[in-house]
Motif scaffolding. Structure first.
Motif, PDB file in Angstrom:
ATOM      1  N   GLY A  71      -2.402   1.182   7.477  1.00  0.00           N
ATOM      2  CA  GLY A  71      -3.177   1.287   8.714  1.00  0.00           C
ATOM      3  C   GLY A  71      -3.258  -0.432   8.484  1.00  0.00           C
ATOM      4  N   CYS A  72      -3.094  -1.473   8.011  1.00  0.00           N
ATOM      5  CA  CYS A  72      -2.783  -2.998   8.104  1.00  0.00           C
ATOM      6  C   CYS A  72      -1.150  -3.312   9.159  1.00  0.00           C
ATOM      7  N   ILE A  73      -0.410  -2.603   9.393  1.00  0.00           N
ATOM      8  CA  ILE A  73       0.748  -2.757  10.023  1.00  0.00           C
ATOM      9  C   ILE A  73       0.568  -1.866  11.168  1.00  0.00           C
ATOM     10  N   GLU A  74      -0.136  -0.883  11.314  1.00  0.00           N
ATOM     11  CA  GLU A  74       0.313   0.620  12.306  1.00  0.00           C
ATOM     12  C   GLU A  74      -0.165  -0.247  13.524  1.00  0.00           C
ATOM     13  N   ASP A  75      -1.423  -1.577  13.611  1.00  0.00           N
ATOM     14  CA  ASP A  75      -1.964  -1.577  14.618  1.00  0.00           C
ATOM     15  C   ASP A  75      -0.681  -2.118  14.854  1.00  0.00           C
ATOM     16  N   GLU A  76       0.196  -3.052  14.742  1.00  0.00           N
ATOM     17  CA  GLU A  76       0.863  -4.690  15.251  1.00  0.00           C
ATOM     18  C   GLU A  76       2.066  -3.327  15.814  1.00  0.00           C
ATOM     19  N   LEU A  77       2.797  -2.581  15.389  1.00  0.00           N
ATOM     20  CA  LEU A  77       4.201  -1.649  15.476  1.00  0.00           C
ATOM     21  C   LEU A  77       3.450  -1.084  16.861  1.00  0.00           C
ATOM     22  N   ILE A  78       2.362  -0.163  17.031  1.00  0.00           N
ATOM     23  CA  ILE A  78       2.126   0.319  18.479  1.00  0.00           C
ATOM     24  C   ILE A  78       2.148  -1.210  19.309  1.00  0.00           C
ATOM     25  N   ASP A  79       1.363  -1.648  19.118  1.00  0.00           N
ATOM     26  CA  ASP A  79       1.532  -3.198  20.025  1.00  0.00           C
ATOM     27  C   ASP A  79       2.915  -3.499  20.890  1.00  0.00           C
ATOM     28  N   PRO A 102       0.775  -1.378  -0.094  1.00  0.00           N
ATOM     29  CA  PRO A 102       0.184   0.152  -0.025  1.00  0.00           C
ATOM     30  C   PRO A 102       0.684   1.040   0.146  1.00  0.00           C
ATOM     31  N   ARG A 103       1.877   1.159   0.244  1.00  0.00           N
ATOM     32  CA  ARG A 103       2.901   2.221   0.554  1.00  0.00           C
ATOM     33  C   ARG A 103       4.191   2.578  -0.354  1.00  0.00           C
ATOM     34  N   LEU A 104       5.071   3.105  -0.610  1.00  0.00           N
ATOM     35  CA  LEU A 104       6.460   3.418  -1.537  1.00  0.00           C
ATOM     36  C   LEU A 104       7.554   3.586  -0.501  1.00  0.00           C
ATOM     37  N   PRO A 105       8.557   2.811  -0.991  1.00  0.00           N
ATOM     38  CA  PRO A 105       9.845   3.151   0.021  1.00  0.00           C
ATOM     39  C   PRO A 105       9.789   4.226  -0.044  1.00  0.00           C
ATOM     40  N   GLY A 106       9.910   5.080   1.707  1.00  0.00           N
ATOM     41  CA  GLY A 106      10.913   6.025   2.042  1.00  0.00           C
ATOM     42  C   GLY A 106       9.159   6.721   2.986  1.00  0.00           C
ATOM     43  N   ALA A 107       8.214   5.870   2.514  1.00  0.00           N
ATOM     44  CA  ALA A 107       6.902   6.010   3.357  1.00  0.00           C
ATOM     45  C   ALA A 107       7.244   6.045   4.524  1.00  0.00           C
ATOM     46  N   MET A 108       6.957   6.825   5.867  1.00  0.00           N
ATOM     47  CA  MET A 108       7.920   6.924   7.324  1.00  0.00           C
ATOM     48  C   MET A 108       6.460   7.066   8.610  1.00  0.00           C
ATOM     49  N   LEU A 109       6.929   6.234   9.617  1.00  0.00           N
ATOM     50  CA  LEU A 109       6.050   7.443  10.633  1.00  0.00           C
ATOM     51  C   LEU A 109       6.987   7.418  11.894  1.00  0.00           C
ATOM     52  N   ALA A 110       6.243   8.039  12.851  1.00  0.00           N
ATOM     53  CA  ALA A 110       7.171   8.280  14.273  1.00  0.00           C
ATOM     54  C   ALA A 110       5.848   7.244  14.684  1.00  0.00           C
ATOM     55  N   LEU A 111       6.996   6.806  16.076  1.00  0.00           N
ATOM     56  CA  LEU A 111       5.807   6.404  17.086  1.00  0.00           C
ATOM     57  C   LEU A 111       6.381   6.184  18.508  1.00  0.00           C
ATOM     58  N   ARG A 112       5.833   6.640  18.648  1.00  0.00           N
ATOM     59  CA  ARG A 112       5.935   7.483  20.829  1.00  0.00           C
ATOM     60  C   ARG A 112       5.954   5.859  21.234  1.00  0.00           C
ATOM     61  N   ASP A 113       6.694   5.841  23.021  1.00  0.00           N
ATOM     62  CA  ASP A 113       6.344   4.957  23.762  1.00  0.00           C
ATOM     63  C   ASP A 113       5.264   4.342  23.692  1.00  0.00           C
ATOM     64  N   ASP A 114       4.491   4.687  24.201  1.00  0.00           N
ATOM     65  CA  ASP A 114       3.125   4.334  24.272  1.00  0.00           C
ATOM     66  C   ASP A 114       1.903   4.317  23.747  1.00  0.00           C
ATOM     67  N   GLY A 115       2.466   4.180  22.665  1.00  0.00           N
ATOM     68  CA  GLY A 115       1.352   4.135  21.027  1.00  0.00           C
ATOM     69  C   GLY A 115       1.619   4.948  20.073  1.00  0.00           C
ATOM     70  N   GLN A 116       1.119   6.496  20.945  1.00  0.00           N
ATOM     71  CA  GLN A 116       0.521   7.414  20.000  1.00  0.00           C
ATOM     72  C   GLN A 116       1.778   7.392  17.891  1.00  0.00           C
ATOM     73  N   LEU A 117       1.262   7.611  17.594  1.00  0.00           N
ATOM     74  CA  LEU A 117       2.061   7.938  15.806  1.00  0.00           C
ATOM     75  C   LEU A 117       1.544   8.758  15.290  1.00  0.00           C
ATOM     76  N   LEU A 118       2.219   9.414  14.324  1.00  0.00           N
ATOM     77  CA  LEU A 118       1.763  10.048  13.156  1.00  0.00           C
ATOM     78  C   LEU A 118       2.805   9.659  12.288  1.00  0.00           C
ATOM     79  N   GLY A 119       2.149   9.703  10.677  1.00  0.00           N
ATOM     80  CA  GLY A 119       2.375   9.287   9.499  1.00  0.00           C
ATOM     81  C   GLY A 119       1.943   7.958   9.330  1.00  0.00           C
ATOM     82  N   SER A 120       2.076   7.546   8.313  1.00  0.00           N
ATOM     83  CA  SER A 120       2.051   5.737   7.892  1.00  0.00           C
ATOM     84  C   SER A 120       2.523   4.940   7.026  1.00  0.00           C
ATOM     85  N   VAL A 121       3.135   3.678   7.188  1.00  0.00           N
ATOM     86  CA  VAL A 121       3.397   2.455   6.207  1.00  0.00           C
ATOM     87  C   VAL A 121       2.549   1.985   5.987  1.00  0.00           C
ATOM     88  N   SER A 122       1.870   1.672   6.018  1.00  0.00           N
ATOM     89  CA  SER A 122       0.760   0.428   5.356  1.00  0.00           C
ATOM     90  C   SER A 122      -0.491   1.109   5.194  1.00  0.00           C
TER      91      SER A 122
END
Length: 334
Positions: free
Chosen positions: A57-65, A35-55
């Motif tokens: 939505g389909c991978i973000e939940d797993e990264l939050i966990d 779903p996203r091209l190389p270079g797409a990025m997100l910042a992820l905080r230790d409490d699970g807050q994030l900004l940006g996207s790498v997929s």
């Protein structure tokens, strides 16, 4: 409006300064229907807050966990998703899709500040990180370069936001401005006609004072700039186009019929533009999709801009792959 990656980095910087642990996650490589091209990025905080996207939505939940459970790399590393069919279905990755993500824990604000400074100055910068270490090297880069792995280094390229200069504050200009902002372009507008400007109603646009040709020179178009003239007034359009075609702008277009475009090209030859420079002009502007209304013409113009940008990106990626292959072959030969 900021470029998406600039907004991601600004949030990462704010979170670091607030004492949070922060990871940057960047798409390195994709296979199939990713779903996203190389270079797409997100910042992820230790409490699970994030900004940006790498997929999307389909991978973000797993990264939050992973972030909440402390299972992200302490320095940096690679994660792959969609390697098996079961995994692709579990994460909701489109059929046949697979992606590789580079995950890096940021240690201090100084890792982010040089990139933000470069973006604010509209410079392209390459940030190279050695896998499994804190070693980072910053350097210059050519436009169109794409995030990639090279041996044990991950290269990420940060460039200025794409921008569109519109010459003409008419109805078509308004449609272009609205749609281009939705496509995350920074929109600049120039129209010295006070009676036209008084009717403008589109928010979020940067007005440029002065005559169009002076404005083109003032903004110093780079490889991330598109310029479109839509006033239908040769006194305004032509002078701006003369400067635009001599610039580094990746796209220059002008409204007008085929007959009017031929007349315009003849006028430009009188101003010492060569055939190569004149050949850069997209006119009639936009893809030939049978558009008639201002909204349809705006769609056609932006579609052509996106097409040209994608073609240049593909060419840069192919050149980058060839250079990598040659470098690998030379290393093996030695």
């Amino acid at each position: 409006m900021h470029a998406p990656e600039q907004e991601v980095l600004e949030h990462a910087l704010a979170w670091l300064r607030a004492g949070h642990r922060v990871h940057l996650c960047t798409v390195v490589r994709t296979w199939g229907s990713s779903p996203r091209l190389p270079g797409a990025m997100l910042a992820l905080r230790d409490d699970g807050q994030l900004l940006g996207s790498v997929s999307g939505g389909c991978i973000e939940d797993e990264l939050i966990d992973r972030a909440r459970e402390g299972r992200l790399p302490a320095v940096n590393g690679l994660l792959e998703y969609g390697v098996s069919r079961d995994e692709a279905q579990r994460y909701g990755i489109p059929c046949g899709g697979r992606l590789q993500i580079f995950v890096e824990q940021l240690q201090e604000a100084e890792q982010v500040l040089p990139i933000l400074e470069s973006l604010q100055q509209r410079r392209l910068i390459r940030r190279s990180v050695r896998l499994g270490t804190n070693e980072v090297v910053l350097g210059e880069a050519m436009p169109g370069a794409v995030a990639c792995l090279e041996d044990d280094w991950f290269h990420h390229y940060f460039g200025p936001q794409w921008r569109l200069l519109i010459i003409g504050a008419n109805q078509l200009g308004a449609m272009l401005a609205s749609m281009a902002q939705a496509l995350e372009f920074n929109v600049l507008l120039c129209d010295p006609r006070e009676e036209i400007r008084a009717q403008w109603q589109v928010a979020g646009v940067q007005w440029c004072e002065g005559m169009p040709d002076d404005v083109v020179l003032e903004i110093a178009p780079d490889a991330y700039t598109a310029i479109v003239a839509v006033t239908h007034d040769p006194k305004l359009d032509d002078m701006a186009l003369l400067e635009a075609l001599r610039s580094e702008a990746f796209y220059v277009g002008a409204l007008g019929s085929k007959l009017n475009q031929e007349k315009r090209r003849e006028r430009m030859r009188m101003f010492d533009l060569n055939d190569e420079e004149i050949g850069r002009l997209h006119g009639p502007v936009g893809l030939p999709i049978g558009s008639r209304t201002p909204a349809e013409i705006a769609v056609a113009i932006l579609a052509e801009i996106i097409q040209i940008r994608s073609q240049q990106r593909a060419a840069a990626l192919a050149s980058q792959s060839i250079a990598h292959a040659l470098s690998s072959n030379n290393a093996c030969a030695s």
